[in-house]
Scaffold this active site. Structure first.
Site: not given
Length: 399
Positions: A166, A213
């Site tokens: 992303h 993350h």
């Protein structure tokens, strides 16, 4: 340096960021059904039962190529939102890094703004995403542990963490758009730079807020993308001319991505990474072939490169807005029809070829079925978006 890297990979750092933004794990009060607090939202991982074999060619033991495989277990956890401004801000920012955004933004750019820009954005996006996806399954770094981290997304839990694709995609799209437009359109460079930084920063922070993350995953994704942009920038002009290559060019565009998808790194268990990578590479191949078709058969009267080097950005009027939305709606409808038709047809052919029961939905995850059907489907989508949709626009009198 090693100590710094370990601290950036620490899940506690992500958890502290979530707490500062008003996201907390709910107190363990046992299961609550109808009387659940509306501020508590469940973050659950769907059950994993029969999954396709993780080996390279679709499985060894069972005849149907399936075996039991378990994805990493994630803590089933409820959470409490105490600051809804950050909650909605980062949920929206996370959506800017999802596939849904790119499959709407990139076609809209092609049909309504500048095909030249859309082609460059798509090629860089495909390159960055492929490298990021492969790096995940080679490095096999885990995502943040839960607890202490609260995870808000379920689908991606089975994937590995490093690097954040992303963050890579957001950085690539924002700064490729900035670099490609600064010498093509007249606007304040500082404004464009600020918008690029804000866009990529919001997406990066959303990966921490959603608990998907670590800080190191995000920084790694940004740095890898920056390096790729620097290394590939001298070749961008050459890439722009690929659609004028030889008649054999489409063959290479199909063979090379399909080979990369079929030989994707083997995972220890099934995750959607290979499927997503196939979709991305196939869409990029289809778009590239579509541009080649437009050039080879002279379907475009004025190439994008022949436009003035510096253009003024036209003001947004009601007519332009309605026209853009109409062209977008027409294009999306045609793309969805092509996608559904090609997907059903390709699955029927593959099921018949490999003698698989049509009702066996899990068979789609087998390598020899998943890669071909997704590749054919999204290559067709890419060709449709760049060739047939503009033809339909012209037929309907949409300039």
């Amino acid at each position: 340096m090693a100590e710094l890297l370990r601290s950036l990979q620490d899940s506690q750092l992500v958890a502290r960021f979530q707490r500062r933004c008003g996201l907390f794990p709910a107190p363990d009060e046992g299961p609550r059904e109808n009387g659940a607090d509306p501020t508590e939202r469940a973050a659950r991982v769907p059950g994993v039962e029969h999954l396709p074999a993780a080996n390279g060619k679709g499985g060894e033991a069972p005849a149907n190529g399936l075996r039991r495989a378990a994805a990493p277990e994630a803590y089933v956890q409820k959470y409490v939102v105490k600051n809804y401004f950050y909650y909605y801000l980062f949920q929206f920012s996370a959506a800017l890094g999802q596939e849904v955004f790119y499959i709407t933004f990139l076609p809209f750019t092609h049909w309504n703004i500048d095909p030249y820009l859309s082609r460059r954005l798509i090629i860089i996006w495909v390159l960055v995403m492929y490298i990021g996806q492969v790096a995940k399954d080679i490095l096999k770094w885990p995502r943040p542990s839960s607890p202490p981290v609260v995870k808000l997304e379920k689908r991606l839990i089975a994937e590995y963490g490093m690097p954040s694709t992303h963050a890579m995609a957001a950085t690539a799209i924002a700064f490729t758009l900035l670099i490609s437009t600064v010498d093509r359109y007249q606007y304040p460079f500082v404004l464009g730079l600020v918008m690029a930084v804000v866009f990529s920063t919001l997406v990066c922070l959303s990966r921490l807020y959603t608990g998907m993350h670590t800080v190191l995953d995000v920084l790694g994704g940004v740095l890898i993308t920056a390096l790729l942009i620097v290394l590939t920038y001298p070749a961008w002009t050459f890439i722009d001319c690929l659609d004028s290559a030889s008649p054999l060019f489409p063959v290479c565009v199909i063979v090379v991505p399909f080979f990369l998808c079929y030989n994707y790194p083997v995972s220890d268990y099934y995750s959607p990474t290979r499927a997503d990578t196939t979709t991305i590479l196939a869409a990029g191949a289809g778009v590239t072939i579509g541009f080649w078709i437009n050039h080879f058969f002279q379907l475009v009267s004025k190439p994008a490169e022949s436009l003035p080097v510096i253009q003024n950005i036209p003001p947004l009027t009601t007519y332009m807005l309605v026209l853009g939305l109409t062209k977008f709606a027409v294009g999306i409808v045609l793309i969805l029809l092509v996608r559904q038709l090609v997907q059903n047809l390709s699955l029927q052919v593959l099921y018949s070829w490999f003698k698989v029961v049509t009702r066996n939905k899990e068979a789609r995850r087998r390598l020899e079925i998943e890669v071909p059907y997704k590749f054919v489907t999204y290559t067709s989508v890419g060709i449709c978006a760049t060739t047939f949709v503009p033809m339909l626009h012209r037929f309907l009198g949409l300039p």
